[in-house]
Structures are given as C-alpha cells and as structure tokens.
Design a protein around this motif. Structure first.
Motif, short mmCIF file in Angstrom:
data_model
loop_
_atom_site.label_atom_id
_atom_site.label_comp_id
_atom_site.label_asym_id
_atom_site.label_seq_id
_atom_site.Cartn_x
_atom_site.Cartn_y
_atom_site.Cartn_z
N PHE A 8 -62.98 41.76 3.77
CA PHE A 8 -63.99 42.67 3.26
C PHE A 8 -65.24 41.93 2.77
N ILE A 9 -66.37 42.59 2.84
CA ILE A 9 -67.67 42.00 2.52
C ILE A 9 -67.91 41.97 1.02
N ILE A 10 -68.26 40.78 0.52
CA ILE A 10 -68.76 40.65 -0.85
C ILE A 10 -70.29 40.56 -0.79
N ASP A 11 -70.79 39.65 0.06
CA ASP A 11 -72.23 39.51 0.28
C ASP A 11 -72.45 38.97 1.67
N ASP A 12 -73.66 38.52 1.99
CA ASP A 12 -73.96 38.11 3.35
C ASP A 12 -73.40 36.74 3.74
N GLN A 13 -72.63 36.11 2.83
CA GLN A 13 -71.98 34.85 3.20
C GLN A 13 -70.55 34.73 2.68
N THR A 14 -70.03 35.76 2.02
CA THR A 14 -68.72 35.68 1.38
C THR A 14 -67.85 36.86 1.75
N VAL A 15 -66.56 36.57 2.06
CA VAL A 15 -65.59 37.62 2.37
C VAL A 15 -64.40 37.52 1.43
N ALA A 16 -63.67 38.63 1.30
CA ALA A 16 -62.56 38.72 0.36
C ALA A 16 -61.35 39.39 1.00
N LYS A 17 -60.20 39.20 0.38
CA LYS A 17 -58.95 39.77 0.85
C LYS A 17 -58.84 41.26 0.54
N THR A 18 -59.40 41.68 -0.58
CA THR A 18 -59.16 43.05 -1.05
C THR A 18 -60.42 43.91 -1.03
N ASN A 19 -60.17 45.20 -1.22
CA ASN A 19 -61.23 46.20 -1.24
C ASN A 19 -61.04 47.09 -2.48
N PRO A 20 -61.33 46.54 -3.68
CA PRO A 20 -61.08 47.32 -4.90
C PRO A 20 -61.92 48.60 -4.95
N ASN A 21 -61.24 49.70 -5.23
CA ASN A 21 -61.88 51.01 -5.35
C ASN A 21 -62.65 51.42 -4.09
N SER A 22 -62.31 50.84 -2.95
CA SER A 22 -62.96 51.14 -1.66
C SER A 22 -64.46 50.89 -1.69
N THR A 23 -64.89 49.90 -2.49
CA THR A 23 -66.33 49.61 -2.64
C THR A 23 -66.83 48.52 -1.70
N ARG A 24 -65.95 48.01 -0.82
CA ARG A 24 -66.34 46.97 0.14
C ARG A 24 -66.06 47.44 1.56
N ALA A 25 -66.95 47.13 2.45
CA ALA A 25 -66.76 47.45 3.86
C ALA A 25 -65.99 46.33 4.55
N VAL A 26 -65.38 46.65 5.67
CA VAL A 26 -64.67 45.66 6.47
C VAL A 26 -65.69 44.69 7.08
N ALA A 27 -65.42 43.39 6.92
CA ALA A 27 -66.27 42.36 7.54
C ALA A 27 -65.83 42.10 8.97
N GLY A 28 -64.53 42.10 9.19
CA GLY A 28 -63.97 41.81 10.51
C GLY A 28 -62.52 41.39 10.37
N ILE A 29 -62.01 40.72 11.38
CA ILE A 29 -60.61 40.32 11.42
C ILE A 29 -60.52 38.80 11.20
N VAL A 30 -59.66 38.40 10.26
CA VAL A 30 -59.48 36.98 9.94
C VAL A 30 -58.85 36.27 11.14
N GLN A 31 -59.47 35.16 11.55
CA GLN A 31 -58.98 34.38 12.69
C GLN A 31 -58.36 33.05 12.25
N GLU A 32 -58.93 32.45 11.21
CA GLU A 32 -58.47 31.14 10.74
C GLU A 32 -58.92 30.96 9.31
N VAL A 33 -58.15 30.19 8.54
CA VAL A 33 -58.47 29.93 7.14
C VAL A 33 -58.32 28.43 6.90
N GLY A 34 -59.30 27.84 6.23
CA GLY A 34 -59.23 26.42 5.93
C GLY A 34 -60.04 26.10 4.70
N PRO A 35 -60.10 24.82 4.33
CA PRO A 35 -60.85 24.43 3.14
C PRO A 35 -62.36 24.69 3.28
N GLU A 36 -62.84 24.77 4.53
CA GLU A 36 -64.26 25.02 4.74
C GLU A 36 -64.61 26.50 4.62
N GLY A 37 -63.61 27.39 4.66
CA GLY A 37 -63.86 28.81 4.54
C GLY A 37 -62.97 29.63 5.45
#
Length: 155
Positions: free
Chosen positions: A112-141
């Motif tokens: 889910f979208i936090i801002d134009d460079q940050t994504v999050a796991k959750t969507n509290p109170n449905s206040t975040r739109a879907v950013a996309g589908i997670v493909q990979e996770v690492g220390p770089e992001g």
C-alpha cells in the motif's frame, strides 16, 4: 479455442507499458516517483486526504497506482493543463518501518502507498491505495510490480 501449435506475433497495449496522463492541477511530480491516477489525473502517490478516516478512505478509494513518473513535471492551473509519461513495471521503493514493514513472506501480496517513494504492508482504516504486488524484499527496499491493472485488481 485451441492452444498454440506454433509461435505467433502478439499485440501489445500502450506501447509497452508507457502511459501519458493529464496531471492534476499544481501537482509536483518527480522522475522515479510512484504515480497514481486520482479521478483520472496523475499525481504523486499519497495516502487518502480528508478531515477524518472516513474522508481519507473515500479519497484513497479513488486512487489507482499507474507506475513511476518518467520526467519531472508540475501541473498547471487546472487539471489536465500538462501531461506526463508514466512507466509501468517493477520498481524499487522504500519499505515502511517496524510493524508496517513488508517482509519476505509478503511476496505475491499487495502493498500500500504511503507516499511517492514508500510502501507499507497494511492499509489502516482503508486510507491507503494499493501500490502493486510485492515481487522481492531486501535491505535496499521493496520491489513492487506497479501497473493500473494490478492496482485495480488488488483494490
């Protein structure tokens, strides 16, 4: 219908994942920033706006992630005075913090979208739109597959 028995030429839509959208009035869009369509106009990714969670959720429900901006652009005085190219694809974004951070177990799930460079796991109170589908996770992001199709299907 019959399955293919030899190769074929397959048509592509939108020139290989590049969209050109009108920009929201006065929106400041930066190259590489997560782009959303809000009521059909491009703007930087953000959480829903409004005075309370219900208003924020209603606002966020109108957002669709469409890709990343291919150029710096600022919207004009009115919606649509300026247009911008946006690329769909898999892009690296900053991971949210602590309890909202995306983990390896979240691969294949929406984020889910936090801002134009940050994504999050959750969507509290449905206040975040879907950013996309997670493909990979690492220390770089987090690598996220961002497209209008993914955003709409996962919403």
């Amino acid at each position: 219908m019959v399955a293919l028995t030899k190769g074929r030429k397959t048509a592509r839509f939108a020139g290989g994942g590049i969209r050109n959208l009108p920009v929201a009035a006065a929106a400041v869009c930066f190259t590489g920033g997560l782009a959303i369509a809000a009521a059909g106009f491009a703007r930087p990714g953000r959480q829903g706006q409004g005075g309370d969670n219900a208003a924020k959720a209603a606002d966020a429900a109108t957002y669709r992630a469409v890709g990343v901006f291919m150029e710096d652009v600022t919207g004009g005085a009115a919606n649509g005075d300026v247009r911008v190219d946006i690329q769909e694809g898999i892009f690296l974004f900053a991971n949210s913090a602590e309890g909202d951070a995306i983990a390896q177990a979240d691969i294949g799930r929406p984020c889910f979208i936090i801002d134009d460079q940050t994504v999050a796991k959750t969507n509290p109170n449905s206040t975040r739109a879907v950013a996309g589908i997670v493909q990979e996770v690492g220390p770089e992001g987090v690598w996220v597959d961002v497209s209008l199709t993914n955003s709409a299907l996962a919403a």
